[in-house]
Design a protein around this motif. Structure first.
Motif, PDB file in Angstrom:
ATOM      1  N   UNK A   1      53.251  48.820 -47.889  1.00  0.00           N
ATOM      2  CA  UNK A   1      53.108  49.544 -46.634  1.00  0.00           C
ATOM      3  C   UNK A   1      51.638  49.635 -46.207  1.00  0.00           C
ATOM      4  N   UNK A   2      51.362  49.194 -45.005  1.00  0.00           N
ATOM      5  CA  UNK A   2      50.042  49.297 -44.379  1.00  0.00           C
ATOM      6  C   UNK A   2      48.919  48.729 -45.244  1.00  0.00           C
TER       7      UNK A   2
ATOM      8  N   UNK B   1      55.218  41.257 -42.406  1.00  0.00           N
ATOM      9  CA  UNK B   1      54.634  42.198 -43.377  1.00  0.00           C
ATOM     10  C   UNK B   1      55.519  43.429 -43.560  1.00  0.00           C
ATOM     11  N   UNK B   2      54.950  44.623 -43.286  1.00  0.00           N
ATOM     12  CA  UNK B   2      55.641  45.866 -43.652  1.00  0.00           C
ATOM     13  C   UNK B   2      56.613  46.393 -42.601  1.00  0.00           C
ATOM     14  N   UNK B   3      56.915  45.617 -41.547  1.00  0.00           N
ATOM     15  CA  UNK B   3      57.811  46.148 -40.521  1.00  0.00           C
ATOM     16  C   UNK B   3      59.200  46.432 -41.088  1.00  0.00           C
TER      17      UNK B   3
ATOM     18  N   UNK C   1      44.326  48.435 -36.901  1.00  0.00           N
ATOM     19  CA  UNK C   1      43.307  48.195 -35.884  1.00  0.00           C
ATOM     20  C   UNK C   1      43.766  48.646 -34.499  1.00  0.00           C
ATOM     21  N   UNK C   2      44.933  48.185 -34.065  1.00  0.00           N
ATOM     22  CA  UNK C   2      45.411  48.523 -32.726  1.00  0.00           C
ATOM     23  C   UNK C   2      45.648  50.001 -32.545  1.00  0.00           C
TER      24      UNK C   2
ATOM     25  N   UNK D   1      45.695  50.606 -51.552  1.00  0.00           N
ATOM     26  CA  UNK D   1      46.241  49.289 -51.221  1.00  0.00           C
ATOM     27  C   UNK D   1      46.531  48.475 -52.474  1.00  0.00           C
ATOM     28  N   UNK D   2      47.495  47.582 -52.357  1.00  0.00           N
ATOM     29  CA  UNK D   2      47.898  46.734 -53.469  1.00  0.00           C
ATOM     30  C   UNK D   2      47.938  45.286 -53.010  1.00  0.00           C
ATOM     31  N   UNK D   3      47.481  44.401 -53.844  1.00  0.00           N
ATOM     32  CA  UNK D   3      47.566  42.969 -53.560  1.00  0.00           C
ATOM     33  C   UNK D   3      48.579  42.355 -54.506  1.00  0.00           C
ATOM     34  N   UNK D   4      49.569  41.700 -53.963  1.00  0.00           N
ATOM     35  CA  UNK D   4      50.626  41.131 -54.790  1.00  0.00           C
ATOM     36  C   UNK D   4      50.125  39.903 -55.533  1.00  0.00           C
TER      37      UNK D   4
END
Length: 388
Positions: free
Chosen positions: A321-322, A242-244, A139-140, A96-99
């Motif tokens: 992504x994700x 977000x990543x959609x 989660x879903x 994961x990456x945090x901008x």
């Protein structure tokens, strides 16, 4: 002549079976090869189903009322096909990456751990266990697929279910506790007490029972929230961004994003059209830009009163992504999701787009809400060959 005739007559019957035998042998070989190819295809499909991109990610979920037996795995370079869990909670391995944005605390970035920590393998007790490997995405999706595997285990007559989460643990539990699975937050699920084919609502409510520590932290967060709506009447606007817009479909075959962002105003218009009497809106969004747009529609501008959680959010798709962790904390983000579930439980209207998280939240609400689903489909233009 009689001898030749006799010889000819004898030679004929001998040669015919030989030709027929060759044809039969060739036919048999073809049939056997086709059967083997068929079994290979079925095997690949099953393998890809259990390890498909839509499956869950990370650690071990044991849906049993029995104890876990654990043993140390000395080699940190073991294949991810084995059940490996990180022991340390500092710097959990993640992609994961945090901008870098003003609303994100740089000191709480999720980082990639270059040196693997010692690992802990957790295995279920008992032999008649249904075991699968899965990849976690959100989660879903994870809850839905856990239910899928639960039903498969019951159908096969197994005594329990063991999900081995790839990539170091359940996506919300990596580095949170040694098990790195759902037990970091929830009580063990009583596998034998549930029917073979439980309804999603029944299953999710049994699966997501907070353990003592989680319940206490949730209660504290509820007390500290000041921007919460009254119990009823209220409705939900779920703006999934977000990543959609990074979704290019299966194997990235689409040249353009499959989905697009919708403006908050489109949700507001659909909300008011669906029910003119509800004024309290619980706004759920992963995009800080949407929060910034709230003053345009709050209060006298629309007649609606917006309520939302005060938390860190990415802007648009900057998280990648994700990446569901703008706060840099997996635990904080999971507790936020559980807090959301409590807040929206008594609302009666839901306006949003297609979302596994949204579907799960609606499933867990006290009463099925009136669901208004907006269309956020993109152009989805296919390419000549999959993108790499």
């Amino acid at each position: 002549q009689s001898t030749k005739q006799s010889t000819f007559q004898l030679a004929g019957p001998q040669s015919s079976p030989k030709r027929g035998g060759n044809k039969l042998a060739r036919f048999t070989k073809v049939v056997v090869i086709l059967i083997l190819v068929l079994f290979a295809i079925v095997g690949l499909q099953q393998s890809s189903w259990y390890q498909h991109d839509q499956l869950m990610d990370s650690a071990t979920l044991l849906l049993l009322g029995t104890n876990l037996s654990s043993s140390l795995v000395p080699d940190p370079k073991e294949s991810t096909s084995k059940i490996i869990r990180p022991v340390t909670v500092a710097n959990p391995p993640t992609e994961s990456r945090v901008a870098t944005t003003n609303n994100i605390d740089e000191s709480k970035k999720l980082t990639t751990n270059s040196t693997a920590a010692p690992a802990l393998a957790i295995k279920p007790s008992g032999k008649n266990i249904f075991s699968v490997r899965a990849r976690s995405h959100g989660f879903g999706v994870d809850i839905s697929l856990t239910l899928f595997y639960f039903k498969a285990a019951k159908e096969k007559g197994r005594d329990g279910l063991h999900i081995s989460w790839m990539d170091g643990g359940w996506i919300y539990a990596r580095g949170v506790c040694p098990a790195a699975d759902m037990s970091c937050y929830f009580k063990p699920l009583n596998y034998s007490a549930l029917p073979a084919k439980p309804a999603k609502r029944e299953f999710a409510k049994q699966l997501l029972v907070p353990n003592e520590e989680t319940a206490q932290e949730l209660a504290e967060r509820m007390e500290n929230q000041t921007n919460l709506p009254p119990p009823t009447p209220c409705g939900v606007i779920h703006v999934r961004h977000a990543d959609v817009t990074l979704n290019r479909g299966w194997l990235n075959k689409s040249a353009t994003p499959k989905y697009k962002y919708l403006e908050l105003g489109e949700y507001v218009a659909a909300f008011k059209k669906a029910n003119e009497s509800i004024r309290n809106v619980v706004l759920l969004t992963d995009d800080q830009n949407v929060i910034d747009d709230v003053p345009k529609y709050n209060g006298t501008n629309s007649g609606l009163i917006f309520h939302y959680l005060e938390r860190r959010r990415f802007r648009g798709a900057e998280g990648g992504w994700e990446n569901h962790f703008p706060s840099g904390s997996r635990k904080e983000e999971l507790l936020t999701l559980l807090l959301i579930q409590k807040i929206v439980s008594q609302c009666s209207l839901w306006v949003g787009t297609g979302s596994s998280f949204g579907t799960l939240m609606q499933t867990l609400m006290d009463h099925p809400p009136h669901n208004v689903q907006l269309n956020n489909q993109g152009d989805d233009k296919p390419t000549k060959s999959p993108r790499k």
